[in-house]
Design a protein around this motif. Structure first.
Motif, PDB file in Angstrom:
ATOM      1  N   SER A 173       0.801  -1.327  -0.134  1.00 10.40           N
ATOM      2  CA  SER A 173       0.003   0.244   0.145  1.00 10.40           C
ATOM      3  C   SER A 173       1.002   1.274   0.077  1.00 10.40           C
ATOM      4  CB  SER A 173      -0.882   0.102   1.161  1.00 10.40           C
ATOM      5  OG  SER A 173      -1.960  -0.978   1.230  1.00 10.40           O
ATOM      6  N   SER A 174       1.984   1.277   0.541  1.00  8.39           N
ATOM      7  CA  SER A 174       2.826   2.376   0.636  1.00  8.39           C
ATOM      8  C   SER A 174       3.414   2.603  -0.572  1.00  8.39           C
ATOM      9  CB  SER A 174       3.917   2.207   1.880  1.00  8.39           C
ATOM     10  OG  SER A 174       3.373   1.894   3.144  1.00  8.39           O
ATOM     11  N   VAL A 175       4.077   1.668  -1.031  1.00  5.77           N
ATOM     12  CA  VAL A 175       4.684   1.710  -2.634  1.00  5.77           C
ATOM     13  C   VAL A 175       3.435   2.199  -3.492  1.00  5.77           C
ATOM     14  CG1 VAL A 175       5.767   0.285  -4.388  1.00  5.77           C
ATOM     15  CG2 VAL A 175       6.334  -0.169  -2.005  1.00  5.77           C
ATOM     16  N   PHE A 176       2.307   1.512  -3.471  1.00  6.08           N
ATOM     17  CA  PHE A 176       1.370   2.032  -4.349  1.00  6.08           C
ATOM     18  C   PHE A 176       1.044   3.297  -4.191  1.00  6.08           C
ATOM     19  CE2 PHE A 176      -3.055   2.627  -5.463  1.00  6.08           C
ATOM     20  CZ  PHE A 176      -2.937   2.429  -6.804  1.00  6.08           C
ATOM     21  N   ALA A 177       1.044   4.092  -3.137  1.00  2.00           N
ATOM     22  CA  ALA A 177       0.849   5.339  -2.660  1.00  2.00           C
ATOM     23  C   ALA A 177       2.026   6.199  -3.208  1.00  2.00           C
ATOM     24  CB  ALA A 177       0.491   5.774  -1.118  1.00  2.00           C
ATOM     25  N   LEU A 178       3.117   5.850  -2.951  1.00  2.44           N
ATOM     26  CA  LEU A 178       4.369   6.690  -3.482  1.00  2.44           C
ATOM     27  C   LEU A 178       4.238   6.681  -4.939  1.00  2.44           C
ATOM     28  CD1 LEU A 178       7.292   5.336  -1.196  1.00  2.44           C
ATOM     29  CD2 LEU A 178       6.227   7.678  -1.261  1.00  2.44           C
ATOM     30  N   ILE A 182      12.051  12.804 -14.272  1.00  2.00           N
ATOM     31  CA  ILE A 182      11.066  12.235 -13.333  1.00  2.00           C
ATOM     32  C   ILE A 182      10.561  10.885 -13.943  1.00  2.00           C
ATOM     33  CG2 ILE A 182       8.617  12.511 -12.858  1.00  2.00           C
ATOM     34  CD1 ILE A 182       9.155  15.433 -12.878  1.00  2.00           C
ATOM     35  N   HIS A 183      10.880  10.604 -15.046  1.00  3.59           N
ATOM     36  CA  HIS A 183      10.463   9.356 -15.795  1.00  3.59           C
ATOM     37  C   HIS A 183      11.132   8.145 -14.877  1.00  3.59           C
ATOM     38  CE1 HIS A 183      13.968  10.252 -17.936  1.00  3.59           C
ATOM     39  NE2 HIS A 183      14.002   8.978 -18.330  1.00  3.59           N
ATOM     40  N   ARG A 184      12.425   8.562 -14.667  1.00  2.00           N
ATOM     41  CA  ARG A 184      13.019   7.521 -13.874  1.00  2.00           C
ATOM     42  C   ARG A 184      12.712   7.142 -12.407  1.00  2.00           C
ATOM     43  NH1 ARG A 184      19.093   9.998 -14.141  1.00  2.00           N
ATOM     44  NH2 ARG A 184      18.915  10.546 -16.152  1.00  2.00           N
ATOM     45  N   ALA A 185      12.107   8.048 -11.931  1.00  5.59           N
ATOM     46  CA  ALA A 185      11.514   7.696 -10.375  1.00  5.59           C
ATOM     47  C   ALA A 185      10.012   6.964 -10.672  1.00  5.59           C
ATOM     48  CB  ALA A 185      11.174   8.973  -9.948  1.00  5.59           C
ATOM     49  N   VAL A 186       9.346   7.341 -11.737  1.00  5.67           N
ATOM     50  CA  VAL A 186       8.158   6.850 -11.945  1.00  5.67           C
ATOM     51  C   VAL A 186       8.426   5.239 -12.294  1.00  5.67           C
ATOM     52  CG1 VAL A 186       6.207   6.544 -13.492  1.00  5.67           C
ATOM     53  CG2 VAL A 186       6.975   8.821 -12.569  1.00  5.67           C
ATOM     54  N   ILE A 245       3.008  14.983 -13.394  1.00  4.74           N
ATOM     55  CA  ILE A 245       1.908  15.458 -14.239  1.00  4.74           C
ATOM     56  C   ILE A 245       1.869  17.144 -13.980  1.00  4.74           C
ATOM     57  CG2 ILE A 245      -0.499  15.867 -14.716  1.00  4.74           C
ATOM     58  CD1 ILE A 245      -0.839  12.774 -14.286  1.00  4.74           C
ATOM     59  N   LEU A 246       2.140  17.315 -12.487  1.00  4.37           N
ATOM     60  CA  LEU A 246       2.149  18.733 -12.240  1.00  4.37           C
ATOM     61  C   LEU A 246       3.386  19.569 -12.489  1.00  4.37           C
ATOM     62  CD1 LEU A 246       0.604  18.559  -8.475  1.00  4.37           C
ATOM     63  CD2 LEU A 246      -0.542  19.292 -10.547  1.00  4.37           C
ATOM     64  N   ALA A 247       4.476  18.682 -12.740  1.00  4.21           N
ATOM     65  CA  ALA A 247       5.655  19.546 -13.168  1.00  4.21           C
ATOM     66  C   ALA A 247       5.769  19.357 -14.663  1.00  4.21           C
ATOM     67  CB  ALA A 247       6.753  18.606 -12.577  1.00  4.21           C
ATOM     68  N   MET A 248       4.822  18.786 -15.353  1.00  2.00           N
ATOM     69  CA  MET A 248       4.912  18.683 -16.816  1.00  2.00           C
ATOM     70  C   MET A 248       5.200  20.233 -17.500  1.00  2.00           C
ATOM     71  SD  MET A 248       4.789  16.986 -19.531  1.00  2.00           S
ATOM     72  CE  MET A 248       3.671  15.571 -19.206  1.00  2.00           C
ATOM     73  N   GLN A 304       1.665   6.389  -6.783  1.00  2.00           N
ATOM     74  CA  GLN A 304       0.668   7.406  -7.286  1.00  2.00           C
ATOM     75  C   GLN A 304       0.858   8.758  -7.395  1.00  2.00           C
ATOM     76  OE1 GLN A 304      -2.249   6.852  -9.012  1.00  2.00           O
ATOM     77  NE2 GLN A 304      -1.425   4.548  -9.181  1.00  2.00           N
ATOM     78  N   MET A 305       1.573   9.447  -6.037  1.00  2.00           N
ATOM     79  CA  MET A 305       2.098  10.503  -5.870  1.00  2.00           C
ATOM     80  C   MET A 305       3.213  10.989  -6.842  1.00  2.00           C
ATOM     81  SD  MET A 305       2.002  11.131  -1.757  1.00  2.00           S
ATOM     82  CE  MET A 305       3.111   9.665  -1.362  1.00  2.00           C
ATOM     83  N   THR A 306       4.060   9.974  -7.246  1.00  2.00           N
ATOM     84  CA  THR A 306       5.314  10.383  -8.140  1.00  2.00           C
ATOM     85  C   THR A 306       4.383  10.653  -9.620  1.00  2.00           C
ATOM     86  OG1 THR A 306       6.685   8.922  -6.887  1.00  2.00           O
ATOM     87  CG2 THR A 306       7.225   9.432  -9.088  1.00  2.00           C
ATOM     88  N   ILE A 307       3.389  10.058  -9.998  1.00  2.00           N
ATOM     89  CA  ILE A 307       2.599  10.065 -11.162  1.00  2.00           C
ATOM     90  C   ILE A 307       2.104  11.475 -11.144  1.00  2.00           C
ATOM     91  CG2 ILE A 307       0.743   9.406 -12.591  1.00  2.00           C
ATOM     92  CD1 ILE A 307       1.688   6.677 -12.101  1.00  2.00           C
TER      93      ILE A 307
END
Length: 57
Positions: free
Chosen positions: A8-13, A41-45, A22-25, A15-18
């Motif tokens: 759940s934590s990894v999933f939340a991270l 940013i694509h590397r982190a995603v 999007i906000l940093a686009m 989603q926040m990275t995505i």
């Protein structure tokens, strides 16, 4: 139980990275135009996506 919390934590991270991507686009596009380089940013995603996929049962 701990696996579920981890997943759940990894999933939340993930989603926040995505959302951050999007906000940093607009900033990434401006950086690409002015400096010729966009933030990676694509590397982190991709990393978080792999981690989330590995955490699935």
């Amino acid at each position: 139980m701990i696996e579920r919390v981890y997943r759940s934590s990894v999933f939340a991270l993930y989603q926040m990275t995505i959302a951050l991507g999007i906000l940093a686009m607009p900033f990434a596009l401006a950086a690409q135009r002015t400096a010729g380089r966009a933030p990676p940013i694509h590397r982190a995603v991709e990393r978080l996506e792999r981690t989330y996929e590995d955490a699935k049962p």
